[in-house]
Design a protein around this motif. Structure first.
Motif, PDB file in Angstrom:
ATOM      1  N   TRP A  16       0.818  -1.210   0.000  1.00  0.00           N
ATOM      2  CA  TRP A  16       0.000   0.000   0.000  1.00  0.00           C
ATOM      3  C   TRP A  16       0.850   1.257   0.000  1.00  0.00           C
ATOM      4  O   TRP A  16       0.465   2.253  -0.624  1.00  0.00           O
ATOM      5  N   GLU A  17       2.005   1.222   0.652  1.00  0.00           N
ATOM      6  CA  GLU A  17       2.853   2.411   0.677  1.00  0.00           C
ATOM      7  C   GLU A  17       3.402   2.721  -0.712  1.00  0.00           C
ATOM      8  O   GLU A  17       3.354   3.860  -1.166  1.00  0.00           O
ATOM      9  N   VAL A  18       3.894   1.701  -1.389  1.00  0.00           N
ATOM     10  CA  VAL A  18       4.441   1.877  -2.737  1.00  0.00           C
ATOM     11  C   VAL A  18       3.345   2.316  -3.694  1.00  0.00           C
ATOM     12  O   VAL A  18       3.541   3.229  -4.502  1.00  0.00           O
ATOM     13  N   ARG A  19       2.198   1.695  -3.603  1.00  0.00           N
ATOM     14  CA  ARG A  19       1.090   2.030  -4.501  1.00  0.00           C
ATOM     15  C   ARG A  19       0.608   3.462  -4.277  1.00  0.00           C
ATOM     16  O   ARG A  19       0.302   4.187  -5.228  1.00  0.00           O
ATOM     17  N   SER A  20       0.548   3.873  -3.029  1.00  0.00           N
ATOM     18  CA  SER A  20       0.153   5.251  -2.720  1.00  0.00           C
ATOM     19  C   SER A  20       1.187   6.242  -3.229  1.00  0.00           C
ATOM     20  O   SER A  20       0.833   7.293  -3.780  1.00  0.00           O
ATOM     21  N   GLU A  21       2.454   5.917  -3.052  1.00  0.00           N
ATOM     22  CA  GLU A  21       3.531   6.790  -3.536  1.00  0.00           C
ATOM     23  C   GLU A  21       3.484   6.936  -5.048  1.00  0.00           C
ATOM     24  O   GLU A  21       3.742   8.026  -5.577  1.00  0.00           O
ATOM     25  N   ARG A  22       3.159   5.870  -5.758  1.00  0.00           N
ATOM     26  CA  ARG A  22       3.067   5.945  -7.225  1.00  0.00           C
ATOM     27  C   ARG A  22       1.950   6.881  -7.661  1.00  0.00           C
ATOM     28  O   ARG A  22       2.118   7.663  -8.600  1.00  0.00           O
ATOM     29  N   VAL A  23       0.818   6.800  -6.984  1.00  0.00           N
ATOM     30  CA  VAL A  23      -0.289   7.698  -7.316  1.00  0.00           C
ATOM     31  C   VAL A  23       0.115   9.135  -7.010  1.00  0.00           C
ATOM     32  O   VAL A  23      -0.103  10.037  -7.820  1.00  0.00           O
ATOM     33  N   MET A  24       0.727   9.346  -5.862  1.00  0.00           N
ATOM     34  CA  MET A  24       1.159  10.706  -5.506  1.00  0.00           C
ATOM     35  C   MET A  24       2.180  11.232  -6.511  1.00  0.00           C
ATOM     36  O   MET A  24       2.135  12.416  -6.867  1.00  0.00           O
ATOM     37  N   ALA A  25       3.068  10.396  -6.970  1.00  0.00           N
ATOM     38  CA  ALA A  25       4.062  10.825  -7.966  1.00  0.00           C
ATOM     39  C   ALA A  25       3.375  11.255  -9.252  1.00  0.00           C
ATOM     40  O   ALA A  25       3.762  12.249  -9.872  1.00  0.00           O
ATOM     41  N   ARG A  26       2.349  10.538  -9.646  1.00  0.00           N
ATOM     42  CA  ARG A  26       1.612  10.909 -10.858  1.00  0.00           C
ATOM     43  C   ARG A  26       0.809  12.187 -10.630  1.00  0.00           C
ATOM     44  O   ARG A  26       0.678  13.009 -11.534  1.00  0.00           O
ATOM     45  N   LEU A  27       0.282  12.362  -9.433  1.00  0.00           N
ATOM     46  CA  LEU A  27      -0.453  13.587  -9.129  1.00  0.00           C
ATOM     47  C   LEU A  27       0.473  14.797  -9.105  1.00  0.00           C
ATOM     48  O   LEU A  27       0.034  15.920  -9.364  1.00  0.00           O
ATOM     49  N   GLN A  28       1.745  14.560  -8.842  1.00  0.00           N
ATOM     50  CA  GLN A  28       2.715  15.660  -8.803  1.00  0.00           C
ATOM     51  C   GLN A  28       2.779  16.384 -10.149  1.00  0.00           C
ATOM     52  O   GLN A  28       3.002  17.594 -10.188  1.00  0.00           O
ATOM     53  N   THR A  29       2.552  15.684 -11.241  1.00  0.00           N
ATOM     54  CA  THR A  29       2.553  16.350 -12.550  1.00  0.00           C
ATOM     55  C   THR A  29       1.427  17.379 -12.641  1.00  0.00           C
ATOM     56  O   THR A  29       1.604  18.435 -13.233  1.00  0.00           O
ATOM     57  N   HIS A  30       0.294  17.064 -12.039  1.00  0.00           N
ATOM     58  CA  HIS A  30      -0.823  18.013 -12.021  1.00  0.00           C
ATOM     59  C   HIS A  30      -0.509  19.180 -11.082  1.00  0.00           C
ATOM     60  O   HIS A  30      -0.829  20.331 -11.381  1.00  0.00           O
ATOM     61  N   ILE A  31       0.108  18.868  -9.937  1.00  0.00           N
ATOM     62  CA  ILE A  31       0.492  19.919  -8.988  1.00  0.00           C
ATOM     63  C   ILE A  31       1.479  20.871  -9.652  1.00  0.00           C
ATOM     64  O   ILE A  31       1.331  22.096  -9.558  1.00  0.00           O
ATOM     65  N   ASP A  32       2.460  20.321 -10.350  1.00  0.00           N
ATOM     66  CA  ASP A  32       3.485  21.144 -11.009  1.00  0.00           C
ATOM     67  C   ASP A  32       2.902  21.997 -12.132  1.00  0.00           C
ATOM     68  O   ASP A  32       3.359  23.114 -12.360  1.00  0.00           O
ATOM     69  N   ALA A  33       1.903  21.476 -12.833  1.00  0.00           N
ATOM     70  CA  ALA A  33       1.289  22.224 -13.926  1.00  0.00           C
ATOM     71  C   ALA A  33       0.465  23.407 -13.408  1.00  0.00           C
ATOM     72  O   ALA A  33       0.289  24.398 -14.121  1.00  0.00           O
ATOM     73  N   ALA A  34      -0.035  23.299 -12.190  1.00  0.00           N
ATOM     74  CA  ALA A  34      -0.785  24.383 -11.528  1.00  0.00           C
ATOM     75  C   ALA A  34      -1.910  24.942 -12.386  1.00  0.00           C
ATOM     76  O   ALA A  34      -2.143  26.144 -12.387  1.00  0.00           O
ATOM     77  N   GLU A  35      -2.602  24.068 -13.095  1.00  0.00           N
ATOM     78  CA  GLU A  35      -3.712  24.527 -13.930  1.00  0.00           C
ATOM     79  C   GLU A  35      -4.987  24.764 -13.138  1.00  0.00           C
ATOM     80  O   GLU A  35      -5.893  25.432 -13.614  1.00  0.00           O
ATOM     81  N   ASN A  36      -5.043  24.217 -11.944  1.00  0.00           N
ATOM     82  CA  ASN A  36      -6.218  24.354 -11.097  1.00  0.00           C
ATOM     83  C   ASN A  36      -5.724  24.682  -9.685  1.00  0.00           C
ATOM     84  O   ASN A  36      -4.811  24.031  -9.186  1.00  0.00           O
ATOM     85  N   PRO A  37      -6.342  25.661  -9.029  1.00  0.00           N
ATOM     86  CA  PRO A  37      -5.894  26.037  -7.691  1.00  0.00           C
ATOM     87  C   PRO A  37      -5.986  24.909  -6.666  1.00  0.00           C
ATOM     88  O   PRO A  37      -5.301  24.924  -5.644  1.00  0.00           O
ATOM     89  N   PHE A  38      -6.818  23.921  -6.937  1.00  0.00           N
ATOM     90  CA  PHE A  38      -6.931  22.796  -6.011  1.00  0.00           C
ATOM     91  C   PHE A  38      -5.596  22.100  -5.802  1.00  0.00           C
ATOM     92  O   PHE A  38      -5.291  21.666  -4.688  1.00  0.00           O
ATOM     93  N   TRP A  39      -4.797  21.992  -6.866  1.00  0.00           N
ATOM     94  CA  TRP A  39      -3.558  21.221  -6.765  1.00  0.00           C
ATOM     95  C   TRP A  39      -2.588  21.825  -5.754  1.00  0.00           C
ATOM     96  O   TRP A  39      -1.942  21.100  -4.990  1.00  0.00           O
ATOM     97  N   ALA A  40      -2.480  23.141  -5.713  1.00  0.00           N
ATOM     98  CA  ALA A  40      -1.612  23.789  -4.716  1.00  0.00           C
ATOM     99  C   ALA A  40      -2.170  23.556  -3.316  1.00  0.00           C
ATOM    100  O   ALA A  40      -1.425  23.281  -2.373  1.00  0.00           O
ATOM    101  N   TYR A  41      -3.476  23.659  -3.195  1.00  0.00           N
ATOM    102  CA  TYR A  41      -4.141  23.394  -1.912  1.00  0.00           C
ATOM    103  C   TYR A  41      -3.887  21.953  -1.473  1.00  0.00           C
ATOM    104  O   TYR A  41      -3.538  21.694  -0.314  1.00  0.00           O
ATOM    105  N   PHE A  42      -4.043  21.009  -2.383  1.00  0.00           N
ATOM    106  CA  PHE A  42      -3.835  19.590  -2.090  1.00  0.00           C
ATOM    107  C   PHE A  42      -2.400  19.335  -1.633  1.00  0.00           C
ATOM    108  O   PHE A  42      -2.171  18.624  -0.649  1.00  0.00           O
ATOM    109  N   ALA A  43      -1.443  19.929  -2.322  1.00  0.00           N
ATOM    110  CA  ALA A  43      -0.041  19.746  -1.949  1.00  0.00           C
ATOM    111  C   ALA A  43       0.219  20.295  -0.544  1.00  0.00           C
ATOM    112  O   ALA A  43       0.925  19.669   0.256  1.00  0.00           O
TER     113      ALA A  43
END
Length: 92
Positions: A16-43
């Motif tokens: 579960w730790e590895v699987r969660s980290e993989r999802v978070m790593a993929r979500l990081q691309t959305h956070i970095d793109a900053a196309e939606n204010p939610f991503w900064a809030y989520f981070a």
């Protein structure tokens, strides 16, 4: 009765730790793109929840599951969405 409780005892050998980290790593691309204010809030909330409340990434993902699902669908990120849904079905 024990003073400590491991809520993940049933997840033994589920990675579960590895699987969660993989999802978070993929979500990081959305956070970095900053196309939606939610991503900064989520981070920011991820850091706060981990540092102040001791929550792991699986719990953080669970807390924001509906919003994450919606944003991933809207962004067409079906691969990350599938990974998130797999976590939900098997580990949340």
């Amino acid at each position: 009765m024990s003073d400590s409780f491991d809520r993940y005892v049933s997840f033994k050998n589920c990675n579960w730790e590895v699987r969660s980290e993989r999802v978070m790593a993929r979500l990081q691309t959305h956070i970095d793109a900053a196309e939606n204010p939610f991503w900064a809030y989520f981070a920011q909330k991820r850091v706060e929840l981990r540092d102040k409340q001791g929550l792991d990434d699986l719990r953080v993902l669970h807390n924001y599951l509906p919003t994450l699902r919606e944003l991933l669908e809207d962004n067409g990120d079906l691969e990350t969405l599938a990974m998130l849904e797999e976590l939900e079905m098997h580990l949340m």
